[in-house]
Design a protein around this motif. Structure first.
Motif, mmCIF file in Angstrom:
data_model
loop_
_atom_site.group_PDB
_atom_site.id
_atom_site.type_symbol
_atom_site.label_atom_id
_atom_site.label_comp_id
_atom_site.label_asym_id
_atom_site.label_seq_id
_atom_site.Cartn_x
_atom_site.Cartn_y
_atom_site.Cartn_z
ATOM 1 N N GLY A 187 58.179 14.884 -30.021
ATOM 2 C CA GLY A 187 58.262 15.135 -28.598
ATOM 3 C C GLY A 187 59.177 14.093 -27.999
ATOM 4 N N ILE A 188 60.095 14.506 -27.153
ATOM 5 C CA ILE A 188 61.061 13.580 -26.577
ATOM 6 C C ILE A 188 61.124 13.765 -25.065
ATOM 7 C CG2 ILE A 188 62.438 13.453 -28.677
ATOM 8 C CD1 ILE A 188 64.445 15.382 -27.444
ATOM 9 N N ALA A 189 61.450 12.687 -24.361
ATOM 10 C CA ALA A 189 61.596 12.757 -22.905
ATOM 11 C C ALA A 189 62.535 11.657 -22.444
ATOM 12 C CB ALA A 189 60.248 12.640 -22.206
ATOM 13 N N LEU A 190 63.152 11.891 -21.304
ATOM 14 C CA LEU A 190 64.083 10.939 -20.696
ATOM 15 C C LEU A 190 63.892 10.963 -19.190
ATOM 16 C CD1 LEU A 190 66.781 9.152 -20.848
ATOM 17 C CD2 LEU A 190 67.959 11.298 -20.346
ATOM 18 N N ILE A 191 63.885 9.775 -18.586
ATOM 19 C CA ILE A 191 63.868 9.654 -17.132
ATOM 20 C C ILE A 191 65.085 8.831 -16.725
ATOM 21 C CG2 ILE A 191 62.607 8.859 -15.104
ATOM 22 C CD1 ILE A 191 60.048 9.017 -16.745
ATOM 23 N N ALA A 232 51.523 13.995 -22.759
ATOM 24 C CA ALA A 232 51.914 15.327 -23.220
ATOM 25 C C ALA A 232 52.655 15.256 -24.549
ATOM 26 C CB ALA A 232 52.786 16.003 -22.158
ATOM 27 N N LEU A 233 53.519 14.262 -24.707
ATOM 28 C CA LEU A 233 54.298 14.139 -25.934
ATOM 29 C C LEU A 233 53.448 13.688 -27.104
ATOM 30 C CD1 LEU A 233 57.556 12.460 -24.572
ATOM 31 C CD2 LEU A 233 57.121 14.884 -24.969
ATOM 32 N N ARG A 234 52.446 12.888 -26.841
ATOM 33 C CA ARG A 234 51.583 12.384 -27.918
ATOM 34 C C ARG A 234 50.912 13.527 -28.668
ATOM 35 N NH1 ARG A 234 50.729 8.088 -31.143
ATOM 36 N NH2 ARG A 234 50.404 6.523 -29.530
ATOM 37 N N ARG A 235 50.582 14.606 -27.988
ATOM 38 C CA ARG A 235 49.954 15.754 -28.657
ATOM 39 C C ARG A 235 50.923 16.401 -29.642
ATOM 40 N NH1 ARG A 235 45.278 17.812 -26.162
ATOM 41 N NH2 ARG A 235 45.774 19.847 -27.068
ATOM 42 N N ARG A 236 52.203 16.376 -29.320
ATOM 43 C CA ARG A 236 53.211 16.939 -30.227
ATOM 44 C C ARG A 236 53.492 16.006 -31.392
ATOM 45 N NH1 ARG A 236 56.801 20.849 -28.014
ATOM 46 N NH2 ARG A 236 58.321 20.106 -29.513
ATOM 47 N N GLY A 237 53.479 14.711 -31.129
ATOM 48 C CA GLY A 237 53.826 13.730 -32.143
ATOM 49 C C GLY A 237 52.743 12.705 -32.318
ATOM 50 N N PRO A 238 51.684 13.022 -33.058
ATOM 51 C CA PRO A 238 50.520 12.128 -33.126
ATOM 52 C C PRO A 238 50.717 10.898 -34.010
ATOM 53 C CG PRO A 238 50.185 14.057 -34.516
ATOM 54 C CD PRO A 238 51.463 14.289 -33.781
ATOM 55 N N ILE A 286 61.637 8.171 -24.263
ATOM 56 C CA ILE A 286 60.290 8.228 -24.831
ATOM 57 C C ILE A 286 60.315 9.179 -26.019
ATOM 58 C CG2 ILE A 286 57.845 8.666 -24.383
ATOM 59 C CD1 ILE A 286 58.556 8.484 -21.360
ATOM 60 N N GLY A 287 59.763 8.737 -27.141
ATOM 61 C CA GLY A 287 59.755 9.576 -28.327
ATOM 62 C C GLY A 287 58.438 9.501 -29.070
ATOM 63 N N ALA A 288 57.864 10.664 -29.390
ATOM 64 C CA ALA A 288 56.655 10.750 -30.216
ATOM 65 C C ALA A 288 57.013 11.473 -31.504
ATOM 66 C CB ALA A 288 55.551 11.502 -29.480
ATOM 67 N N LEU A 325 65.388 14.379 -15.241
ATOM 68 C CA LEU A 325 64.381 14.307 -16.291
ATOM 69 C C LEU A 325 64.619 15.377 -17.356
ATOM 70 C CD1 LEU A 325 62.743 13.629 -13.377
ATOM 71 C CD2 LEU A 325 60.873 13.328 -14.980
ATOM 72 N N LEU A 326 64.385 14.999 -18.590
ATOM 73 C CA LEU A 326 64.367 15.930 -19.718
ATOM 74 C C LEU A 326 63.058 15.708 -20.466
ATOM 75 C CD1 LEU A 326 67.982 15.334 -21.078
ATOM 76 C CD2 LEU A 326 67.184 17.494 -20.092
ATOM 77 N N SER A 327 62.494 16.776 -20.996
ATOM 78 C CA SER A 327 61.243 16.626 -21.743
ATOM 79 C C SER A 327 61.041 17.814 -22.671
ATOM 80 C CB SER A 327 60.050 16.516 -20.785
ATOM 81 O OG SER A 327 58.827 16.421 -21.497
ATOM 82 N N SER A 328 60.333 17.567 -23.774
ATOM 83 C CA SER A 328 59.961 18.663 -24.669
ATOM 84 C C SER A 328 58.932 19.581 -24.032
ATOM 85 C CB SER A 328 59.391 18.104 -25.980
ATOM 86 O OG SER A 328 60.359 17.409 -26.711
#
Length: 667
Positions: free
Chosen positions: A3-7, A40-46, A110-112, A233-236
């Protein structure tokens, strides 16, 4: 899979006309925090979660504005949480002299990670010695070589570090300036075979690169800057809070708008313009052309031939195996009869599709070294690395049979089947018949039909959660499909203790949860092989040309209608969805086959639709599956029936209201 995100904040962004599908709409006032995204990303990338900031600064003490130089510094995750630590590092020289440098913008990555490749634990974001930063969600199945014991994200980072800086100006081919065959960033992105969503900071050019593969197989949603929220913002995935804060928002004409939208497939850059540093930092978003000729052709989706002459159509329906051999004496492909009494003639096009699909499944089921570590902590006979989203229909049966051919025989295979009507749902009935057929053709494989039963009336909180996952999709049809996929991918259900021995009534069911981290999904088969009812309607009204145009439309919009939504719902369980029918080589093989060899909609359902896949099924020995009609998951699992009753009172009322396209009421 990750899971990835950018602010991005503090940067005034210019959106070029080619970037947006439409002008920015009014939007609700929504607050999306870093913690919301991380949860939210942690659920994708535990397996791991990391965060880094790129702080953009300039020297305030230079007298001339023209001399002011934009500089950047990468701040570690721990330092982000501690402003005092950041200030201390600045005064120590790690971020320059804080008193002389003015902060004007920042990018938080942010990366999970759900780690499936590589021997050593991996944490995102990746940062190299040059100051480049990468967060990556995808799989490299070709185009860039990745050793079996390497992590593809690390390999991609090393490849991107060797790129030239001229790509931000629109250049996509080899770099002529460097003179050493350097590639641009768009060229590297275009080289990747497989699903991906990427966010990459290129330090040398002060450029942010981001994008999504040509078929949108990995989710990436975007919030473009607006008056109410100037951040980019970008997010998975959209956090739960960003959906339910805006649940009541609509403009005067009744049109609903969303904080997020699906990022359209492609490669984008955001280049920083330091010419206005005395006022603000500006950046312009550009969309770039693909740097791969074959990929560009696939995106156009131009079939080699779609309008048959009468003799061609007649010949394709009646041509014998010997006739095929006579017409193609130099072909390197081999076509054989099936064993047993049900010998079947097969065509060369079907053989080519089978070969491409087999290769696609091999790539997606390969046992990378990471699985060996898993086997050290669990008994080998119980380990199941790959599962199939399983209805017992044509597509899932083909994938299951091919997976059996490709996967080490010591592993079991979980077949994940969801039902909202117990043992009576059509997909449960076909799944039970399907697993019996699979056991006949592969009796030594440990097949487990995982029966995932659910009651829609008891899923209040779960429905709200899935509503946030499907966002920005927002219809009841999207929700029904999303809930079915989410529950199926969870793998939390029942298995029979002694399947295939006693009658169904005598079997004892035991609780079971599939631990498979990879889930094969049949997405893309219907779009490419004319499996939907509307394809038959288009064929009746517009002939072969109308059918071809409808299929082309389906493939070119699959990223927006299906793939982002499906990826988000499956990945929320810490599973990675893989789509063998959407492999680049499979798409190319299907496009190289005349349309009348792919489908024949003059024939009844279960025969002419997806004709070429029915031939593939027979080649695999799946004679019962080869004649099954198409049935969508929302109908086969009966979630649509239950949803229609709950929301509209009855199926009839739902049909009158065109329930599939009705926007969800989140109140």
């Amino acid at each position: 899979m990750c899971g990835i995100a950018l602010i991005v904040s503090g940067i005034r962004i210019d959106l070029s006309p080619s970037t947006l599908s439409q002008s920015p709409n009014p939007e609700p006032l929504v607050t999306v925090s870093v913690d919301d995204l991380k949860a939210a990303l942690r659920r994708r990338g535990p397996d791991s979660l990391g965060s880094k900031k790129v702080i953009l600064q300039y020297n305030k003490n230079l007298s001339s504005v023209e001399d002011r130089e934009l500089v950047s510094v990468v701040i570690e995750d721990a330092e982000i949480e501690n402003d005092q630590s950041y200030l201390q590092n600045c005064s120590n020289g790690k971020a320059g002299n804080y008193n002389q440098l003015g902060n004007i913008g920042e990018l938080q990555f942010i990366g999970a990670i759900l780690q499936l490749r590589g021997l050593n634990p991996i944490i995102q974001p990746f940062v190299d010695s040059y100051g480049n930063v990468l967060i990556y969600n995808g799989e490299i199945f070709g185009g860039i070589h990745v050793e079996s014991d390497r992590n593809d994200g690390e390999v991609l980072m090393q490849t991107l570090a060797n790129c030239c800086s001229c790509g931000s100006n629109g250049h996509t081919g080899p770099c002529s300036v460097a003179g050493h065959g350097c590639k641009s960033v768009p060229n590297v992105f275009s080289t990747i075979k497989g699903p991906w969503a990427i966010i990459y900071w290129q330090e040398s050019s002060r450029t942010l690169w981001f994008g999504r593969d040509a078929f949108g197989r990995r989710s990436l949603v975007v919030h473009w800057p607006t008056v109410k929220d100037s951040r980019f913002l970008l997010s998975s995935v959209s956090p739960f809070s960003s959906v339910y804060q805006s649940s009541d928002f609509e403009v005067e004409n009744g049109t609903h708008h969303n904080f997020w939208e699906e990022l359209s497939c492609g490669i984008y850059s955001l280049s920083m313009d330091a010419s206005k540093l005395h006022e603000y930092l500006a950046g312009e978003v550009k969309k770039h052309e693909w740097g791969n000729a074959m990929l560009s052709e696939l995106i156009k989706w131009e079939r080699v031939s779609f309008n048959p002459k009468p003799d061609e159509l007649h010949g394709s329906l009646n041509e014998s195996l010997e006739g095929q051999r006579h017409r193609h004496p130099a072909s390197s492909d081999t076509v054989t009869f099936e064993s047993g009494p049900d010998q079947t003639m097969v065509s060369f096009p079907a053989h080519n599709v089978l070969s491409a699909l087999r290769k696609s499944v091999i790539l997606r089921a390969s046992q990378y070294r990471i699985f060996e570590a898993v086997r050290c902590y669990s008994r080998q006979e119980e380990h199941v690395p790959v599962a199939v989203l399983f209805s017992g229909g044509l597509d899932s049966m083909i994938l299951s049979a091919l997976l059996d051919e490709c996967l080490d025989p010591s592993y079991g295979i979980d077949l994940l089947n969801v039902s909202f009507d117990g043992q009576s749902a059509p997909d449960r009935i076909s799944a039970k018949a399907g697993v019996k057929e699979l056991r006949r053709i592969a009796p030594l494989r440990r097949w487990k039909l995982v029966e995932i039963d659910s009651d829609l009336s008891k899923l209040t909180l779960e429905m709200k959660h899935v509503t946030s996952l499907i966002n920005p999709a927002n219809t009841y049809m999207d929700l029904n499909i999303g809930v079915a996929l989410w529950l199926a991918a969870s793998g939390d259900g029942w298995v029979s203790e002694r399947p295939g021995i006693n009658s169904d009534e005598d079997q004892q069911r035991l609780r079971y949860k599939s631990e498979a981290r990879i889930v094969l999904v049949g997405s893309g088969a219907d779009e490419q092989c004319a499996g939907y009812g509307r394809h038959r309607t288009k064929y009746r009204c517009g002939g072969w040309h109308g059918l071809n145009e409808e299929m082309k439309l389906d493939v070119q919009r699959i990223w927006k209608r299906n793939m982002g939504r499906d990826d988000r719902c499956i990945a929320d369980n810490g599973k990675e969805a893989r789509f063998p029918f959407l492999d680049e080589d499979v798409i190319k093989v299907l496009l190289d086959i005349p349309l009348w060899e792919v489908t024949n909609l003059d024939q009844p359902s279960g025969t002419g639709d997806k004709k070429i896949l029915r031939e593939v099924a027979r080649m695999l020995g799946l004679h019962e599956a080869a004649v099954l009609p198409k049935r969508a998951i929302q109908f086969g699992s009966r979630i649509a029936r239950e949803s229609n009753r709950n929301v509209f009172g009855s199926n009839r009322a739902a049909n009158q209201a065109s329930a599939g396209s009705v926007v969800i009421n989140r109140s």
